[in-house]
Write a protein that holds these residues in place. Sequence first.
Motif: not given
Length: 311
Positions: A258-279
Amino acid sequence: MERDIRDIVIMGTGPAGYTAAIYSGRANLKPLVIEGSQPGGQLMITSEIENFPGFPEGIFGPELMARMRQQIIRFGVEIAYGSVQDVDLSRTPFSLSLDDGTEIVTRSLIVATGANAKWLNIDSEKMYRGKGVSACATCDGFFFKQCKVFVVGGGDTAMEEALYLTKFAAEVIIVHRREEFRASKIMSLRAGKNPKISTMLNQVVDEILGDGHKVTGIRLQNVLTGEKTEHQCDGVFMAIGHAPNAELFKGQLRIDDYGYIETKKTSTETSVPGVFACGDVQDYTYRQAITAAGTGCMAAVDAERFLESIR
């Protein structure tokens, strides 16, 4: 000459981005916030907010964002004006290029780019956008005093748009493609009790009608029978949801169908370490100002812990 490397950069200035800035600013990480194309995010085009904790009398969206902006300035957060045109997450530190040619290098990145209103993407909609077709009642409702308008959608956004439009319009019709609304019960009841609001269910927009200069009507199609009907109106407001602003990260971050950035469960960490997504760029479930702010806090804490781990 070696470029200065920042510890943390935050993309976006909605509730998520501002909250991330507050927390990282208080942590003395000296964050840089990149304002983006819509400073303040979607709340800048939102009227009264009644469900943000701490404001029992309600608060207008632009005022809430102005207060958040004052708060990040208090903690010495630096703001860069403009939008990110390109980003390279293939190596660390990450690099970002702004539309004015500025290049920024950072050890961590918080993506809080939010979402934008969706459109039907039919030719007549594009033709009359700004000439009777809108996706923002708080922006354009004033221009429809004593008019008849249609609101397209079935969620809370559609109910909010319709209710706001009753302050100006003489008649508001909500058009929805299903038999039942997706909106919360309280919003559906509120809209249903308003004498200016009526509904047309199992209907989709076939065409926006106009005289070449402005909207004069709308053609609807019944999804059950296929019958098409034309209705006079002065305006059509789209309230069919939002699309996350994640195009810049396709091919670099894991993004769902659906075009949303995926983050890990119970975290805002994305598939790239050091990059976080929120909102709203990663939240397809709740999409509220308070939950965006909450994930902004999470992203700042996650980024701080990440920076500690690489020192």
